[in-house]
Motif scaffolding. Structure first.
Motif, short mmCIF file in Angstrom:
data_model
loop_
_atom_site.label_atom_id
_atom_site.label_comp_id
_atom_site.label_asym_id
_atom_site.label_seq_id
_atom_site.Cartn_x
_atom_site.Cartn_y
_atom_site.Cartn_z
N LEU A 208 39.01 42.72 34.09
CA LEU A 208 39.55 41.44 33.87
C LEU A 208 38.47 40.50 33.81
CD1 LEU A 208 41.59 43.19 35.92
CD2 LEU A 208 43.03 41.22 35.71
N THR A 209 38.44 39.59 32.70
CA THR A 209 37.40 38.44 32.99
C THR A 209 37.62 37.54 33.90
OG1 THR A 209 38.68 36.81 31.65
CG2 THR A 209 37.63 38.51 30.39
N PRO A 210 36.76 36.80 34.49
CA PRO A 210 36.92 35.83 35.41
C PRO A 210 37.86 34.86 34.82
CG PRO A 210 34.69 36.17 35.30
CD PRO A 210 35.32 36.88 34.13
N SER A 211 38.74 34.27 35.83
CA SER A 211 39.57 33.30 35.53
C SER A 211 38.89 31.90 34.97
CB SER A 211 40.59 33.04 36.44
OG SER A 211 39.88 32.62 37.55
N SER A 212 39.48 31.11 34.24
CA SER A 212 38.86 29.89 33.81
C SER A 212 38.59 28.82 35.18
CB SER A 212 39.88 29.04 33.01
OG SER A 212 41.03 28.65 33.82
N VAL A 213 37.48 27.89 34.78
CA VAL A 213 37.37 26.94 36.05
C VAL A 213 37.61 25.51 35.40
CG1 VAL A 213 35.55 28.32 36.91
CG2 VAL A 213 34.78 26.66 35.26
N ASP A 214 38.12 24.78 36.26
CA ASP A 214 37.93 23.45 35.99
C ASP A 214 36.78 22.84 36.23
OD1 ASP A 214 38.88 20.51 35.90
OD2 ASP A 214 40.68 20.83 36.44
N ASP B 294 32.23 32.07 30.44
CA ASP B 294 32.55 32.60 29.02
C ASP B 294 31.51 33.60 28.74
OD1 ASP B 294 34.76 30.72 28.77
OD2 ASP B 294 33.35 29.18 27.50
N GLY B 295 30.28 33.56 29.18
CA GLY B 295 29.19 34.51 28.97
C GLY B 295 29.70 35.87 29.54
N VAL B 296 30.14 35.74 30.65
CA VAL B 296 30.72 36.92 31.55
C VAL B 296 31.78 37.61 30.72
CG1 VAL B 296 31.65 37.96 33.60
CG2 VAL B 296 29.97 35.99 33.66
N ALA B 297 32.75 36.73 30.36
CA ALA B 297 34.02 37.31 29.50
C ALA B 297 33.57 37.98 28.36
CB ALA B 297 34.87 36.01 29.42
N ASP B 298 32.62 37.21 27.50
CA ASP B 298 32.14 37.86 26.26
C ASP B 298 31.51 39.19 26.36
OD1 ASP B 298 33.14 35.45 24.92
OD2 ASP B 298 31.08 34.46 24.88
N PHE B 299 30.87 39.31 27.31
CA PHE B 299 30.29 40.56 27.75
C PHE B 299 31.35 41.75 27.81
CE2 PHE B 299 28.86 43.83 30.68
CZ PHE B 299 27.85 44.49 30.09
N LEU B 300 32.20 41.43 28.85
CA LEU B 300 33.43 42.20 29.05
C LEU B 300 34.20 42.65 27.80
CD1 LEU B 300 34.52 41.02 32.59
CD2 LEU B 300 33.18 43.16 32.05
N GLU C 11 35.87 49.66 27.11
CA GLU C 11 37.25 49.79 27.74
C GLU C 11 38.09 48.60 27.63
OE1 GLU C 11 33.58 51.35 29.63
OE2 GLU C 11 33.88 49.42 29.44
N ARG C 12 39.25 48.71 28.03
CA ARG C 12 40.14 47.82 27.86
C ARG C 12 40.02 46.46 28.88
NH1 ARG C 12 44.01 47.52 24.06
NH2 ARG C 12 44.02 49.70 24.32
N THR C 13 39.98 45.28 28.05
CA THR C 13 39.53 43.91 28.93
C THR C 13 40.79 43.28 28.82
OG1 THR C 13 37.25 44.21 28.68
CG2 THR C 13 38.05 42.06 29.15
N VAL C 14 41.27 42.46 29.87
CA VAL C 14 42.33 41.49 29.95
C VAL C 14 41.62 40.11 30.03
CG1 VAL C 14 44.06 40.51 31.40
CG2 VAL C 14 43.87 43.05 31.12
#
Length: 303
Positions: free
Chosen positions: A221-227, A250-256, A261-264
């Motif tokens: 699961l990617t990290p959730s968004s930040v405000d 976003d950088g962590v999310a893009d890597f995942l 593997e499946r990524t949410v």
């Protein structure tokens, strides 16, 4: 009325006024303290971080929060009731209930979550998921608030001992924390982008050697968004000189999302659903993560 009588009456009135003011101040102070304790119990689990002390009884855990055992149990029940009610509300939607029925988790299987505060939260998406699944599916939450991917590597033996059939892994947000941020200074990442990628790869690869589930049963699961605006303005973060940026998340999310593997991807679903620090999620935010997980896995099961 004599001057002495007027003075005595005025003094008594002032005493009553001051007494009410003190009562209101004490009430506000007590409410703030109670809210802080509730937040600590929500996000912190000493039984995970103080394992070297052996098994901690409920009274000892309660005492760490300055509570008696009954008050501590009441808070835990309250959190579980909220998670259960959230799941029940979701299942009222027949379309969502159908998606939940298509999840690949089966009775007799064990699902283990690895993560940080978003998952350690007693109102987390994982707590909600627990109430969406049939009896007989075991859920084990190994998430620890504040965990980085580097620290998560040290948890690998514990993860292996849990003998999971599925692993749901949500890490990387704490790696992206920036130290010395503020007054125009971007700050330095707690864990570099390259090290984050190395650690996440190592978790998966070493996990495979340790007999953990294969790639089809390892879910990121990617990290959730930040405000970011709210996080930058949060007083406690400003005093500590720490912060987060959407670009780092976003950088962590893009890597995942580039992994086999499946990524949410949880970012869009959680936008605007934060507590006052701009980082941690509200219950609605946690609900959104649970929905994103169910939708992604149900879609995969149907394909």
């Amino acid at each position: 009325m004599s001057a002495e009588s007027r003075t005595d009456t005025e003094n008594r009135t002032q005493d009553r006024t001051e007494g009410r003011t003190e009562d209101r101040t004490e009430d506000r102070t007590g409410n703030v303290a109670a809210a802080m304790t509730e937040k600590l119990v929500r996000f912190q689990q000493p039984e995970k971080t103080l394992r070297y002390l052996g098994e901690l009884s409920e009274p000892r855990l309660a005492d760490l929060f300055g509570l008696d055992a009954d008050a501590y149990r009441a808070l835990l029940r309250g959190f579980d009731d909220q998670a259960r009610a959230t799941a029940a509300e979701l299942l009222k939607d027949s379309g969502f209930a159908d998606l939940a029925d298509r999840l690949p988790f089966r009775p007799g299987q064990r699902i283990v979550a690895l993560g940080e505060s978003t998952t350690a939260d007693r109102l987390s998406w994982f707590s909600i998921l627990r109430h969406l699944l049939p009896d007989g599916v075991e859920l084990v939450n190994l998430a620890v608030s504040g965990l980085t991917t580097t620290q998560a590597l040290a948890q690998l033996p514990q993860l292996s001992f849990a003998r999971p059939d599925w692993v749901l892994c949500m890490l990387g947000a704490n790696d992206a924390q920036r130290l010395g941020r503020g007054a125009g200074a971007p700050g330095t990442r707690l864990v570099s982008e390259a090290e984050t990628a190395r650690n996440l790869l190592a978790l998966r690869e070493l996990g495979g050697h340790a007999g953990l589930p294969g790639p089809d049963r390892w879910i990121w699961l990617t990290p959730s968004s930040v405000d970011q605006e709210r996080a930058d303005a949060y007083p406690h973060f400003r005093r500590a000189g720490i912060g987060w940026t959407s670009e780092d998340i976003d950088g962590v999310a893009d890597f995942l999302l580039g992994r086999p593997e499946r990524t949410v991807d949880t970012r869009r679903a959680t936008a605007g659903l934060h507590l006052d620090d701009g980082i941690h999620l509200t219950l609605d935010g946690q609900r959104a993560v649970a929905v994103a997980l169910v939708e992604t896995l149900a879609e995969a099961a149907a394909s």
